[in-house]
Design a protein around this motif. Structure first.
Motif, PDB file in Angstrom:
ATOM      1  N   LYS A   1       2.082 -33.986 -24.807  1.00  0.00           N
ATOM      2  CA  LYS A   1       0.999 -34.339 -25.734  1.00  0.00           C
ATOM      3  C   LYS A   1       0.459 -33.087 -26.419  1.00  0.00           C
ATOM      4  O   LYS A   1       0.184 -33.088 -27.621  1.00  0.00           O
ATOM      5  CB  LYS A   1      -0.109 -35.066 -24.993  1.00  0.00           C
ATOM      6  N   ALA A   2       0.311 -32.011 -25.649  1.00  0.00           N
ATOM      7  CA  ALA A   2      -0.165 -30.754 -26.227  1.00  0.00           C
ATOM      8  C   ALA A   2       0.828 -30.217 -27.249  1.00  0.00           C
ATOM      9  O   ALA A   2       0.436 -29.656 -28.279  1.00  0.00           O
ATOM     10  CB  ALA A   2      -0.385 -29.723 -25.118  1.00  0.00           C
ATOM     11  N   PHE A   3       2.117 -30.411 -26.995  1.00  0.00           N
ATOM     12  CA  PHE A   3       3.160 -29.941 -27.921  1.00  0.00           C
ATOM     13  C   PHE A   3       3.002 -30.579 -29.297  1.00  0.00           C
ATOM     14  O   PHE A   3       3.163 -29.916 -30.320  1.00  0.00           O
ATOM     15  CB  PHE A   3       4.542 -30.254 -27.345  1.00  0.00           C
ATOM     16  N   THR A   4       2.691 -31.866 -29.330  1.00  0.00           N
ATOM     17  CA  THR A   4       2.600 -32.581 -30.612  1.00  0.00           C
ATOM     18  C   THR A   4       1.439 -32.084 -31.471  1.00  0.00           C
ATOM     19  O   THR A   4       1.431 -32.299 -32.675  1.00  0.00           O
ATOM     20  CB  THR A   4       2.433 -34.092 -30.372  1.00  0.00           C
ATOM     21  N   LYS A   5       0.461 -31.395 -30.841  1.00  0.00           N
ATOM     22  CA  LYS A   5      -0.717 -30.939 -31.577  1.00  0.00           C
ATOM     23  C   LYS A   5      -0.737 -29.423 -31.786  1.00  0.00           C
ATOM     24  O   LYS A   5      -1.630 -28.911 -32.465  1.00  0.00           O
ATOM     25  CB  LYS A   5      -1.980 -31.356 -30.832  1.00  0.00           C
ATOM     26  N   ALA A   6       0.219 -28.721 -31.186  1.00  0.00           N
ATOM     27  CA  ALA A   6       0.192 -27.256 -31.206  1.00  0.00           C
ATOM     28  C   ALA A   6       0.832 -26.689 -32.466  1.00  0.00           C
ATOM     29  O   ALA A   6       1.636 -27.346 -33.125  1.00  0.00           O
ATOM     30  CB  ALA A   6       0.907 -26.712 -29.974  1.00  0.00           C
ATOM     31  N   GLY A   7       0.462 -25.442 -32.787  1.00  0.00           N
ATOM     32  CA  GLY A   7       1.128 -24.713 -33.853  1.00  0.00           C
ATOM     33  C   GLY A   7       2.449 -24.167 -33.364  1.00  0.00           C
ATOM     34  O   GLY A   7       2.861 -24.410 -32.229  1.00  0.00           O
TER      35      GLY A   7
ATOM     36  N   GLN B   1       3.883 -24.235 -29.606  1.00  0.00           N
ATOM     37  CA  GLN B   1       5.048 -25.066 -29.304  1.00  0.00           C
ATOM     38  C   GLN B   1       6.131 -24.269 -28.586  1.00  0.00           C
ATOM     39  O   GLN B   1       6.786 -24.783 -27.674  1.00  0.00           O
ATOM     40  CB  GLN B   1       5.598 -25.683 -30.591  1.00  0.00           C
ATOM     41  N   LYS B   2       6.295 -23.007 -28.964  1.00  0.00           N
ATOM     42  CA  LYS B   2       7.283 -22.163 -28.265  1.00  0.00           C
ATOM     43  C   LYS B   2       6.906 -21.992 -26.801  1.00  0.00           C
ATOM     44  O   LYS B   2       7.763 -22.082 -25.914  1.00  0.00           O
ATOM     45  CB  LYS B   2       7.393 -20.801 -28.957  1.00  0.00           C
ATOM     46  N   ASP B   3       5.623 -21.747 -26.544  1.00  0.00           N
ATOM     47  CA  ASP B   3       5.157 -21.599 -25.161  1.00  0.00           C
ATOM     48  C   ASP B   3       5.385 -22.887 -24.381  1.00  0.00           C
ATOM     49  O   ASP B   3       5.831 -22.865 -23.225  1.00  0.00           O
ATOM     50  CB  ASP B   3       3.663 -21.249 -25.139  1.00  0.00           C
ATOM     51  N   LEU B   4       5.085 -24.019 -25.009  1.00  0.00           N
ATOM     52  CA  LEU B   4       5.210 -25.304 -24.317  1.00  0.00           C
ATOM     53  C   LEU B   4       6.667 -25.668 -24.081  1.00  0.00           C
ATOM     54  O   LEU B   4       6.999 -26.278 -23.056  1.00  0.00           O
ATOM     55  CB  LEU B   4       4.490 -26.391 -25.122  1.00  0.00           C
ATOM     56  N   ILE B   5       7.548 -25.291 -24.988  1.00  0.00           N
ATOM     57  CA  ILE B   5       8.982 -25.518 -24.768  1.00  0.00           C
ATOM     58  C   ILE B   5       9.451 -24.742 -23.543  1.00  0.00           C
ATOM     59  O   ILE B   5      10.223 -25.255 -22.719  1.00  0.00           O
ATOM     60  CB  ILE B   5       9.789 -25.105 -26.022  1.00  0.00           C
ATOM     61  N   ARG B   6       8.968 -23.504 -23.400  1.00  0.00           N
ATOM     62  CA  ARG B   6       9.338 -22.719 -22.213  1.00  0.00           C
ATOM     63  C   ARG B   6       8.858 -23.410 -20.937  1.00  0.00           C
ATOM     64  O   ARG B   6       9.579 -23.463 -19.932  1.00  0.00           O
ATOM     65  CB  ARG B   6       8.767 -21.303 -22.310  1.00  0.00           C
ATOM     66  N   SER B   7       7.628 -23.920 -20.975  1.00  0.00           N
ATOM     67  CA  SER B   7       7.088 -24.609 -19.801  1.00  0.00           C
ATOM     68  C   SER B   7       7.871 -25.885 -19.490  1.00  0.00           C
ATOM     69  O   SER B   7       8.203 -26.159 -18.332  1.00  0.00           O
ATOM     70  CB  SER B   7       5.609 -24.943 -20.023  1.00  0.00           C
ATOM     71  N   LEU B   8       8.164 -26.659 -20.508  1.00  0.00           N
ATOM     72  CA  LEU B   8       8.909 -27.898 -20.302  1.00  0.00           C
ATOM     73  C   LEU B   8      10.328 -27.611 -19.828  1.00  0.00           C
ATOM     74  O   LEU B   8      10.890 -28.352 -19.015  1.00  0.00           O
ATOM     75  CB  LEU B   8       8.921 -28.720 -21.589  1.00  0.00           C
ATOM     76  N   GLY B   9      10.914 -26.522 -20.323  1.00  0.00           N
ATOM     77  CA  GLY B   9      12.249 -26.126 -19.870  1.00  0.00           C
ATOM     78  C   GLY B   9      12.267 -25.790 -18.392  1.00  0.00           C
ATOM     79  O   GLY B   9      13.219 -26.105 -17.677  1.00  0.00           O
ATOM     80  N   LYS B  10      11.209 -25.162 -17.920  1.00  0.00           N
ATOM     81  CA  LYS B  10      11.125 -24.845 -16.488  1.00  0.00           C
ATOM     82  C   LYS B  10      10.971 -26.104 -15.653  1.00  0.00           C
ATOM     83  O   LYS B  10      11.444 -26.165 -14.514  1.00  0.00           O
ATOM     84  CB  LYS B  10       9.968 -23.887 -16.237  1.00  0.00           C
ATOM     85  N   ARG B  11      10.307 -27.113 -16.199  1.00  0.00           N
ATOM     86  CA  ARG B  11      10.177 -28.375 -15.469  1.00  0.00           C
ATOM     87  C   ARG B  11      11.535 -29.067 -15.379  1.00  0.00           C
ATOM     88  O   ARG B  11      11.930 -29.525 -14.318  1.00  0.00           O
ATOM     89  CB  ARG B  11       9.167 -29.289 -16.158  1.00  0.00           C
ATOM     90  N   GLY B  12      12.224 -29.172 -16.517  1.00  0.00           N
ATOM     91  CA  GLY B  12      13.587 -29.684 -16.516  1.00  0.00           C
ATOM     92  C   GLY B  12      13.745 -31.160 -16.212  1.00  0.00           C
ATOM     93  O   GLY B  12      14.858 -31.615 -15.940  1.00  0.00           O
ATOM     94  N   ASP B  13      12.655 -31.949 -16.254  1.00  0.00           N
ATOM     95  CA  ASP B  13      12.806 -33.379 -16.012  1.00  0.00           C
ATOM     96  C   ASP B  13      13.300 -34.079 -17.283  1.00  0.00           C
ATOM     97  O   ASP B  13      13.404 -33.472 -18.345  1.00  0.00           O
ATOM     98  CB  ASP B  13      11.504 -34.003 -15.506  1.00  0.00           C
TER      99      ASP B  13
END
Length: 263
Positions: free
Chosen positions: A160-166, A170-182
């Motif tokens: 949800k934060a990704f859809t609202k971020a600059g 978004q780059k930071d959130l992609i890194r976080s989501l990549g670490k989750r890997g679900d």
């Protein structure tokens, strides 16, 4: 032998209005006891935590270091496997510290770092508020805590934060989501490979390479055959090879012509 409110009322002919008052008081007492028990459970480590938080305000570096070590030891003690509901208790007290206006920014930073180690679903909402807040340092540490918490709730707030971020966010959130890997994280990162922003696409390719797995591999291989941007091609190649499966190597050896040659 116990005696109910109704029995006492019948024996002594107590009017209904008094019966209601007795019943109400009984219910109020049960609620009060339950609330007190919950507060006591949550605040078991609170006094120790606040003492440590005060030490973070000291200008003396040794005192600050001792505070960090003390916080680490407190959290380790509370979350030990043999401690009943220890993780829930220390989560509650760390969240209390984060809400406390008298706790310094430095102390809150290290509390967030401890939540990255022991955080549970009960911390997700509070971490999300901090992540979306105006304090950049605390927001970054809250995001890193969220990326470590298992379960779909943490994934959902990051998406949800990704859809609202600059772009930077978004780059930071992609890194976080990549670490989750679900599955949900991989799906969003895969869509980011196809976006107009090359920087975000490169970040997505790198995140998929770190995440690994068949789904990430198929997304990388598909995109490798579609684009010609040299920087993105290199990121895709590195990530495909990082996954290291036989299909990945075959993809690079037999994709002809090379995507960068089509530009």
């Amino acid at each position: 032998m116990g005696c109910s409110v109704e029995a006492v009322s019948t024996i002594f002919n107590i009017p209904n209005i008094f019966r209601m008052k007795i019943s109400f008081k009984k219910q109020f007492l049960v609620i009060a006891i339950s609330t007190f028990s919950s507060v006591a459970l949550a605040s078991e480590y609170r006094s120790e935590l606040i003492v440590l938080a005060e030490q973070f305000k000291s200008p003396d570096l040794e005192t600050q270091y001792a505070a960090r070590r003390g916080l680490e030891m407190l959290v380790a003690k509370a979350s030990a496997p043999n401690v009943s509901r220890g993780v829930a208790k220390i989560n509650g007290d760390l969240l209390y510290g984060l809400r406390n206006s008298s706790v310094s920014r430095e102390a809150k930073k290290y509390m967030l770092r401890q939540l990255a180690l022991v955080g549970s679903n009960q911390a997700v909402s509070s971490l999300n508020r901090i992540m979306l807040g105006s304090d950049v340092l605390l927001a970054e540490n809250a995001r890193k805590a969220l990326e470590s918490i298992e379960g779909s709730r943490a994934t959902s707030v990051l998406i949800k934060a990704f859809t609202k971020a600059g772009v930077a966010g978004q780059k930071d959130l992609i890194r976080s989501l990549g670490k989750r890997g679900d599955a949900a994280s991989i799906s969003l990162i895969g869509k980011s490979l196809e976006g107009a922003d090359t920087g975000i696409a490169i970040e997505a390719a790198q995140a998929l390479g770190r995440a690994g797995g068949e789904r990430a591999q198929s997304l990388l291989i598909f995109q490798y055959g579609q684009i010609a941007d040299d920087g993105l091609v290199q990121a895709l190649e590195r990530s495909i090879l990082a996954i290291g499966s036989e299909d990945s190597v075959i993809c690079l050896l037999y994709t002809s012509p090379s995507p960068r040659d089509r530009g």
